[in-house]
Structures are given as structure tokens and as C-alpha cells.
Design a protein around this motif. Structure first.
Motif, PDB file in Angstrom:
ATOM      1  N   GLU A  37       0.747  -1.447   0.247  1.00 40.44           N
ATOM      2  CA  GLU A  37      -0.460  -0.095  -0.037  1.00 40.44           C
ATOM      3  C   GLU A  37       0.847   1.574   0.120  1.00 40.44           C
ATOM      4  O   GLU A  37       0.027   2.096  -0.687  1.00 40.44           O
ATOM      5  CB  GLU A  37      -0.713   0.319   2.065  1.00 40.44           C
ATOM      6  CG  GLU A  37      -1.835  -0.996   1.110  1.00 40.44           C
ATOM      7  CD  GLU A  37      -2.493  -1.505   2.401  1.00 40.44           C
ATOM      8  OE1 GLU A  37      -2.626  -0.404   3.118  1.00 40.44           O
ATOM      9  OE2 GLU A  37      -3.641  -1.755   2.602  1.00 40.44           O
ATOM     10  N   LYS A  79      -5.903   5.819   0.405  1.00 44.98           N
ATOM     11  CA  LYS A  79      -6.686   4.934   1.379  1.00 44.98           C
ATOM     12  C   LYS A  79      -7.224   6.036   2.236  1.00 44.98           C
ATOM     13  O   LYS A  79      -6.089   7.092   2.497  1.00 44.98           O
ATOM     14  CB  LYS A  79      -5.841   4.595   2.666  1.00 44.98           C
ATOM     15  CG  LYS A  79      -6.764   4.025   3.535  1.00 44.98           C
ATOM     16  CD  LYS A  79      -6.091   2.339   4.295  1.00 44.98           C
ATOM     17  CE  LYS A  79      -4.693   2.833   5.221  1.00 44.98           C
ATOM     18  NZ  LYS A  79      -4.305   1.951   5.894  1.00 44.98           N
ATOM     19  N   THR A 108     -12.831   4.476   7.019  1.00 46.98           N
ATOM     20  CA  THR A 108     -11.364   4.310   5.544  1.00 46.98           C
ATOM     21  C   THR A 108     -12.357   3.802   4.596  1.00 46.98           C
ATOM     22  O   THR A 108     -12.973   3.037   4.714  1.00 46.98           O
ATOM     23  CB  THR A 108     -10.630   3.175   6.336  1.00 46.98           C
ATOM     24  OG1 THR A 108     -10.216   3.652   7.240  1.00 46.98           O
ATOM     25  CG2 THR A 108      -9.236   3.506   4.881  1.00 46.98           C
ATOM     26  N   GLY A 110     -10.973   3.117   0.908  1.00 43.83           N
ATOM     27  CA  GLY A 110      -9.685   2.654   0.261  1.00 43.83           C
ATOM     28  C   GLY A 110      -9.985   2.250  -1.760  1.00 43.83           C
ATOM     29  O   GLY A 110     -11.064   1.498  -1.412  1.00 43.83           O
TER      30      GLY A 110
END
Length: 113
Positions: A37, A79, A108, A110
Motif C-alpha cells: 500500500e 486510502k 476508512t 480505500g
């Protein structure tokens, strides 16, 4: 070996409990996922910078809007954490309101290719 609370049998073979094997493997996978990520976000930041230098519109994945936002937010991160800012906590990336029913890290969002 004491760190992992492992036993050693008569042949000096380490006996790792199954639950610890799963835990260690999950930690290893989590670290790999975080690294991936981070690499993806770094590449995205590079693309955004190059496009800005060239005067080209910056790509984005979503537009977040609502009554608590001053203007629509163009999500160009991979994200994004929505939440509430306070004097002692600013963990969220985007402040979505002062209502105490909104947690500091409310949700969150993403991008998953």
C-alpha cells in the motif's frame, strides 16, 4: 525461543503451537500488505506531481461531498480516513463534522484494484 514461548522436544526440534504459527503468518502478511500500500501510494503521489507539472488534471477515485464539508473533496489517495478532529486528536485525514457521535476515525475508504 522464549520470546515466542515455544517448547523444544527431545530432538531439539521447535514445537510451535498452531495458533502462534497462524499469528506469525498473519503478521508477516500484514507487513507485506502495508508495504504494498505504501508503494502504491508513493507511485500515485508521483503521478499526481507529474500531471500537475504538465498542467494535466489530477486523477481521482471519488468525490466526497456533504453538508459538513466546505467543498467537495476529490480523493486522490489510495486510502482515506474520515472522522472528527478535536484539540487532542487529529488522526483522520478528512474532518467530516464536530458531532460527538462521529468517532475520530469514523471510517476508512480505500481503493482496491
Amino acid at each position: 525461543l522464549k520470546e515466542y514461548n515455544m517448547e523444544v522436544d527431545r530432538n531439539d526440534n521447535v514445537k510451535i503451537p498452531l495458533w502462534k504459527q497462524f499469528l506469525l503468518k498473519q503478521k508477516e502478511l500484514d507487513l507485506k500488505k502495508e508495504k504494498k500500500e505504501d508503494d502504491q501510494q508513493e507511485y500515485m503521489n508521483h503521478v499526481v506531481l507529474k500531471r500537475q507539472e504538465q498542467g494535466i488534471e489530477v486523477p481521482f477515485f471519488a468525490v466526497i461531498s456533504g453538508p459538513s464539508l466546505v467543498k467537495p473533496y476529490r480523493m486522490d489517495e489510495l486510502k482515506l480516513t474520515l472522522g472528527r478532529f478535536s484539540s487532542s486528536n487529529r488522526k483522520a485525514d478528512l474532518h467530516i463534522g464536530d458531532d460527538t457521535r462521529i468517532s475520530h476515525e469514523h471510517c476508512t475508504i480505500g481503493y482496491a484494484p
